[in-house]
Write a protein that holds these residues in place. Structure first.
Motif, PDB file in Angstrom:
ATOM      1  N   SER A  39     -39.024 -31.406  -3.856  1.00 14.69           N
ATOM      2  CA  SER A  39     -37.738 -32.019  -4.175  1.00 14.69           C
ATOM      3  C   SER A  39     -36.637 -31.239  -3.468  1.00 14.69           C
ATOM      4  O   SER A  39     -36.387 -30.082  -3.794  1.00 14.69           O
ATOM      5  CB  SER A  39     -37.486 -32.005  -5.689  1.00 14.69           C
ATOM      6  OG  SER A  39     -38.455 -32.779  -6.362  1.00 14.69           O
ATOM      7  N   ALA A  40     -35.996 -31.891  -2.497  1.00 10.51           N
ATOM      8  CA  ALA A  40     -34.914 -31.248  -1.749  1.00 10.51           C
ATOM      9  C   ALA A  40     -33.703 -32.160  -1.690  1.00 10.51           C
ATOM     10  O   ALA A  40     -32.890 -32.070  -0.766  1.00 10.51           O
ATOM     11  CB  ALA A  40     -35.388 -30.889  -0.346  1.00 10.51           C
ATOM     12  N   HIS A  41     -33.568 -33.037  -2.674  1.00 14.96           N
ATOM     13  CA  HIS A  41     -32.452 -33.978  -2.645  1.00 14.96           C
ATOM     14  C   HIS A  41     -31.129 -33.303  -3.032  1.00 14.96           C
ATOM     15  O   HIS A  41     -31.099 -32.222  -3.593  1.00 14.96           O
ATOM     16  CB  HIS A  41     -32.729 -35.190  -3.539  1.00 14.96           C
ATOM     17  CG  HIS A  41     -32.988 -34.872  -4.976  1.00 14.96           C
ATOM     18  ND1 HIS A  41     -31.983 -34.733  -5.906  1.00 14.96           N
ATOM     19  CD2 HIS A  41     -34.155 -34.670  -5.647  1.00 14.96           C
ATOM     20  CE1 HIS A  41     -32.502 -34.484  -7.096  1.00 14.96           C
ATOM     21  NE2 HIS A  41     -33.814 -34.429  -6.961  1.00 14.96           N
ATOM     22  N   GLU A  97     -45.237 -36.424  -3.517  1.00 19.98           N
ATOM     23  CA  GLU A  97     -43.851 -36.859  -3.697  1.00 19.98           C
ATOM     24  C   GLU A  97     -42.922 -36.024  -2.828  1.00 19.98           C
ATOM     25  O   GLU A  97     -42.963 -34.796  -2.859  1.00 19.98           O
ATOM     26  CB  GLU A  97     -43.430 -36.742  -5.158  1.00 19.98           C
ATOM     27  CG  GLU A  97     -41.996 -37.195  -5.417  1.00 19.98           C
ATOM     28  CD  GLU A  97     -41.637 -37.208  -6.891  1.00 19.98           C
ATOM     29  OE1 GLU A  97     -40.579 -36.667  -7.246  1.00 19.98           O
ATOM     30  OE2 GLU A  97     -42.434 -37.765  -7.684  1.00 19.98           O
ATOM     31  N   LEU A  98     -42.063 -36.727  -2.078  1.00 19.81           N
ATOM     32  CA  LEU A  98     -41.079 -36.091  -1.213  1.00 19.81           C
ATOM     33  C   LEU A  98     -39.715 -36.692  -1.539  1.00 19.81           C
ATOM     34  O   LEU A  98     -39.496 -37.889  -1.349  1.00 19.81           O
ATOM     35  CB  LEU A  98     -41.423 -36.328   0.257  1.00 19.81           C
ATOM     36  CG  LEU A  98     -40.426 -35.810   1.299  1.00 19.81           C
ATOM     37  CD1 LEU A  98     -40.304 -34.294   1.229  1.00 19.81           C
ATOM     38  CD2 LEU A  98     -40.853 -36.259   2.697  1.00 19.81           C
ATOM     39  N   ALA A  99     -38.802 -35.883  -2.035  1.00 17.54           N
ATOM     40  CA  ALA A  99     -37.478 -36.360  -2.431  1.00 17.54           C
ATOM     41  C   ALA A  99     -36.421 -35.765  -1.507  1.00 17.54           C
ATOM     42  O   ALA A  99     -36.166 -34.557  -1.533  1.00 17.54           O
ATOM     43  CB  ALA A  99     -37.191 -35.972  -3.880  1.00 17.54           C
ATOM     44  N   LEU A 100     -35.825 -36.632  -0.687  1.00 15.80           N
ATOM     45  CA  LEU A 100     -34.819 -36.198   0.284  1.00 15.80           C
ATOM     46  C   LEU A 100     -33.544 -37.043   0.180  1.00 15.80           C
ATOM     47  O   LEU A 100     -32.729 -37.046   1.105  1.00 15.80           O
ATOM     48  CB  LEU A 100     -35.380 -36.304   1.704  1.00 15.80           C
ATOM     49  CG  LEU A 100     -36.477 -35.299   2.079  1.00 15.80           C
ATOM     50  CD1 LEU A 100     -37.107 -35.678   3.398  1.00 15.80           C
ATOM     51  CD2 LEU A 100     -35.903 -33.887   2.138  1.00 15.80           C
ATOM     52  N   GLN A 101     -33.366 -37.752  -0.921  1.00 11.40           N
ATOM     53  CA  GLN A 101     -32.164 -38.559  -1.057  1.00 11.40           C
ATOM     54  C   GLN A 101     -30.912 -37.660  -1.140  1.00 11.40           C
ATOM     55  O   GLN A 101     -31.002 -36.482  -1.447  1.00 11.40           O
ATOM     56  CB  GLN A 101     -32.249 -39.470  -2.285  1.00 11.40           C
ATOM     57  CG  GLN A 101     -32.320 -38.761  -3.637  1.00 11.40           C
ATOM     58  CD  GLN A 101     -33.730 -38.494  -4.097  1.00 11.40           C
ATOM     59  OE1 GLN A 101     -34.604 -38.222  -3.292  1.00 11.40           O
ATOM     60  NE2 GLN A 101     -33.933 -38.566  -5.409  1.00 11.40           N
ATOM     61  N   GLN A 102     -29.761 -38.266  -0.852  1.00 15.30           N
ATOM     62  CA  GLN A 102     -28.485 -37.550  -0.917  1.00 15.30           C
ATOM     63  C   GLN A 102     -28.462 -36.339   0.009  1.00 15.30           C
ATOM     64  O   GLN A 102     -28.119 -35.221  -0.395  1.00 15.30           O
ATOM     65  CB  GLN A 102     -28.187 -37.110  -2.365  1.00 15.30           C
ATOM     66  CG  GLN A 102     -27.962 -38.256  -3.340  1.00 15.30           C
ATOM     67  CD  GLN A 102     -26.550 -38.807  -3.306  1.00 15.30           C
ATOM     68  OE1 GLN A 102     -25.732 -38.395  -2.495  1.00 15.30           O
ATOM     69  NE2 GLN A 102     -26.269 -39.779  -4.164  1.00 15.30           N
TER      70      GLN A 102
END
Length: 211
Positions: free
Chosen positions: A142-144, A168-173
């Motif tokens: 998670s790096a959002h 899971e890869l979170a790059l939103q925002q």
């Protein structure tokens, strides 16, 4: 401590009739946050790092700065069983993430870096560690809500084959553009190992080209 965790969250979570009734109060509240965080961070970090056998290290929402965290990073080497590292909702920049990425964590499964202030420099350092297979069991990244751009995505594209366990890869925002997205998609298509089931990319600088 509870008030720090509350005040450290996104501004949208604050009640309209809470701390910021007067918009002019915001700098005063942030100054108070900083003073309290600087005062209590050493004790909180001492307590957190006193259990190197623990599978979870919770350092989220402490308003940690690079200055607060960096002296403790070498102690991560003792966390040989660490499965979850939570650093979300702090004030960590490229320098802190680069230092953290310098420590192999072979049992790590979840890394939460959301709501900080690092950019491409931190992501490049993290990807260098991934490329060395220092996180072979990483399932969730998670790096959002940071400032990662195309250079960070280019680095991530280069280590897709080392992320075989990622789900899971979170790059939103972030600040990802079409160029970085194109590199990641091309690497994803070629890779036999990189098969995440959930990828979040909303609220970046993407256009219809990426679609």
């Amino acid at each position: 401590i509870a008030s720090i965790r509350y005040m450290g969250g996104p501004a949208k979570d604050l009640p309209s009739n809470g701390f910021f009734r007067n918009p002019g109060d915001r700098p005063l509240v942030h100054e108070l946050e900083d003073k309290v965080a600087r005062a209590v961070a050493p004790a909180l970090l001492d307590a957190a790092f006193a259990r190197p056998w623990a599978p979870v290290l919770e350092l989220g929402a402490m308003l940690l700065s690079d200055e607060s965290l960096l002296p403790f990073v070498p102690k991560l080497r003792a966390f040989t069983r660490l499965q979850t590292l939570d650093l979300e909702s702090n004030r960590l920049s490229d320098a802190a993430l680069t230092a953290v990425a310098g420590v192999p964590l072979p049992q790590l499964e979840a890394l939460d870096l959301a709501y900080n202030s690092f950019g491409d420099g931190g992501m490049v350092a993290l990807c260098a560690a991934i490329g060395k297979r220092w996180y072979p069991r990483l399932c969730v990244l998670s790096a959002h809500n940071n400032a990662v751009g195309d250079q960070g995505l280019l680095s991530l594209a280069g280590v897709c084959d080392s992320l075989g366990a990622l789900q899971e890869l979170a790059l939103q925002q972030n600040k990802v553009g079409d160029a970085g997205m194109a590199k990641l998609c091309a690497a994803w298509a070629r890779s036999q190992a990189f098969k995440p089931s959930r990828v979040f990319l909303s609220h970046n600088a993407l256009t219809s080209v990426s679609l």
